[in-house]
Design a protein around this motif. Structure first.
Motif, mmCIF file in Angstrom:
data_model
loop_
_atom_site.group_PDB
_atom_site.id
_atom_site.type_symbol
_atom_site.label_atom_id
_atom_site.label_comp_id
_atom_site.label_asym_id
_atom_site.label_seq_id
_atom_site.Cartn_x
_atom_site.Cartn_y
_atom_site.Cartn_z
ATOM 1 N N LYS A 126 -9.108 -1.626 4.254
ATOM 2 C CA LYS A 126 -8.173 -2.251 5.190
ATOM 3 C C LYS A 126 -6.871 -1.475 5.269
ATOM 4 C CE LYS A 126 -7.093 -5.264 8.163
ATOM 5 N NZ LYS A 126 -7.832 -5.325 9.445
ATOM 6 N N VAL A 127 -6.331 -1.050 4.150
ATOM 7 C CA VAL A 127 -5.069 -0.301 4.155
ATOM 8 C C VAL A 127 -5.248 1.046 4.835
ATOM 9 C CG1 VAL A 127 -3.352 0.844 2.674
ATOM 10 C CG2 VAL A 127 -4.081 -1.493 2.171
ATOM 11 N N SER A 130 -5.225 0.171 8.606
ATOM 12 C CA SER A 130 -3.987 -0.413 9.113
ATOM 13 C C SER A 130 -2.783 0.508 8.956
ATOM 14 C CB SER A 130 -3.695 -1.739 8.396
ATOM 15 O OG SER A 130 -3.349 -1.513 7.042
ATOM 16 N N PHE A 131 -2.864 1.501 8.066
ATOM 17 C CA PHE A 131 -1.673 2.297 7.750
ATOM 18 C C PHE A 131 -1.952 3.799 7.700
ATOM 19 C CE2 PHE A 131 1.642 4.052 5.050
ATOM 20 C CZ PHE A 131 2.778 3.362 5.451
ATOM 21 N N GLU A 206 7.349 1.957 2.699
ATOM 22 C CA GLU A 206 6.513 1.285 3.699
ATOM 23 C C GLU A 206 5.085 1.112 3.182
ATOM 24 O OE1 GLU A 206 7.566 -0.142 6.360
ATOM 25 O OE2 GLU A 206 9.615 0.577 6.047
ATOM 26 N N PHE A 207 4.569 2.138 2.516
ATOM 27 C CA PHE A 207 3.224 2.034 1.946
ATOM 28 C C PHE A 207 3.175 0.946 0.883
ATOM 29 C CE2 PHE A 207 0.287 3.138 -1.502
ATOM 30 C CZ PHE A 207 -0.919 3.134 -0.811
ATOM 31 N N ARG A 209 5.046 -1.695 0.596
ATOM 32 C CA ARG A 209 5.099 -3.008 1.241
ATOM 33 C C ARG A 209 3.735 -3.380 1.825
ATOM 34 N NH1 ARG A 209 10.185 -0.971 3.296
ATOM 35 N NH2 ARG A 209 11.927 -1.980 2.225
ATOM 36 N N GLU A 210 3.085 -2.378 2.428
ATOM 37 C CA GLU A 210 1.759 -2.627 3.009
ATOM 38 C C GLU A 210 0.772 -3.043 1.925
ATOM 39 O OE1 GLU A 210 -0.681 -2.012 6.722
ATOM 40 O OE2 GLU A 210 1.418 -2.398 6.228
ATOM 41 N N TYR A 213 1.540 -6.542 0.681
ATOM 42 C CA TYR A 213 1.114 -7.575 1.623
ATOM 43 C C TYR A 213 -0.386 -7.837 1.521
ATOM 44 C CZ TYR A 213 -0.493 -9.678 5.944
ATOM 45 O OH TYR A 213 -1.141 -10.486 6.849
ATOM 46 N N TYR A 214 -1.177 -6.774 1.513
ATOM 47 C CA TYR A 214 -2.626 -6.969 1.518
ATOM 48 C C TYR A 214 -3.146 -7.495 0.186
ATOM 49 C CZ TYR A 214 -3.235 -5.222 6.193
ATOM 50 O OH TYR A 214 -3.191 -5.106 7.557
ATOM 51 N N TRP A 218 -2.567 -11.195 2.112
ATOM 52 C CA TRP A 218 -3.738 -11.095 2.978
ATOM 53 C C TRP A 218 -5.028 -11.446 2.251
ATOM 54 C CZ3 TRP A 218 -8.140 -7.966 3.190
ATOM 55 C CH2 TRP A 218 -8.782 -7.882 4.429
#
Length: 352
Positions: A126-127, A130-131, A206-207, A209-210, A213-214, A218
């Protein structure tokens, strides 16, 4: 061999190498990801194109013309390079290469689970989608949409997006062409490296944080969405209404995946999601139309046009359901004072 003694920290046996000069988001992120792993926690960094210096490095990213994971070499610029992430079509950059080989470890580390755990694989994929994939595409000059198809369809861009993509965020941290730089080559390189370190930290934030979050929001939501989806026929015989008891969670990705996995026909896909605004007995309820895709502003079935922009008693009169709070002017979301009211709005909207 160039003199790098003044440019690297001492006290570490692990040296990461990447190229000097203008830097990009992919190697900035690749270096950050490596530094989150125990092997590289105290690693030094050298930015050079000198093959003799690169040969002394434990790990090299985005330079050197070689991809060989067994030797910790992760460049993607060679003509023969065509590697992609499993199940994805986009050619990898150095960020994608490092993530493909070390991402599972990063995810497992964050979840404090074994790398073979199901959740680790789910988030690893997913990461990337999404990123990381956007960075791979940006660095390899791959557009999200086929330019020829857009031109053939006569589709023109309506406005500038502000240049705030991930690649641009890093790119603007490069020194400006007319910045004053030290005349001494070693000092000049150190000055450039300071900019790179700032860029690596920025994209790394940013990575991080991503990934946070997941792993923290998530993934825990997944079981809740699965449970709500399994109960949807209790609220509508065709499964078009999904209800969350007590609190909304990030549901879109999980819903789309469930429908895709179960090959749900369009007529039985979820159209509206109901959830309370807060976890309290007297909470107002929201009715949200499901978008056609995660990032789309278009709904599968927006709330009726006649309801849009109406509020309170005016909304009650128009839609015939008491307790109305509002319906957004675009029809993607609305509200009611009670669950019963929101459910009645959803039932009526399904029949339009």
């Amino acid at each position: 061999m160039e003199n790098v003694a003044k440019r690297i920290k001492t006290g570490s046996n692990v040296l990461i190498g990447t190229h000097n000069g203008h830097f990009h988001a992919d190697e900035a992120l690749a270096v950050h990801m490596l530094r989150q792993l125990p092997t590289y926690a105290s690693a030094s960094l050298v930015r050079t194109r000198d093959p003799a210096v690169l040969a002394t490095c434990h790990t090299v990213v985005d330079v050197g013309g070689e991809y060989d994971a067994s030797q910790n070499r992760y460049d993607h610029h060679q003509r023969t390079f065509t590697t992609t992430f499993p199940g994805r079509p986009t050619k990898l950059s150095s960020a994608g290469l490092v993530y493909m080989h070390f991402g599972r470890t990063l995810v497992a580390q964050k979840l404090q689970q074994n790398e073979e755990a199901e959740g680790v694989d789910v988030i690893w994929r997913k990461v990337y989608e999404s990123f990381i994939e956007a960075l791979d595409a940006h660095d390899n000059g791959i557009s999200a949409y086929d330019p020829d198809a857009l031109a053939a369809a006569g589709i023109e861009k309506r406005f500038s997006e502000g240049g705030f993509g991930l690649g641009a965020v890093v790119g603007r941290l490069n020194p400006n062409w007319n910045d004053v730089r030290p005349s001494d080559p070693v000092e000049a390189q150190a000055h450039e490296d300071t900019h790179f370190e700032a860029a690596s930290k920025r994209i790394g934030e940013e990575f991080d944080r991503e990934l946070d979050y997941y792993t923290k929001a998530w993934l825990p939501a997944r079981a809740i969405v699965h449970a709500a989806y399994a109960k949807r026929l209790e609220f509508d015989p065709e499964g078009r209404i999904m209800v969350f008891d007590g609190l909304s969670v990030p549901w879109k990705d999980h819903l789309y995946t469930l429908e895709e996995d179960q090959k749900v026909e369009d007529k039985n896909k979820v159209l509206y999601v109901l959830y309370p605004e807060k976890p309290a007995p007297d909470a107002k309820w929201r009715i949200q139309a499901v978008p056609v895709s995660k990032d789309s502003f278009q709904s599968r079935k927006a709330l009726p046009e006649s309801w849009r922009g109406a509020r309170d008693s005016a909304l009650d009169e128009i839609c015939g359901v008491p307790g109305g709070v509002f319906v957004h002017a675009s029809g993607f979301i609305g509200g009611n004072k009670t669950y019963e009211g929101a459910k009645a709005m959803a039932d009526k909207a399904c029949s339009f």
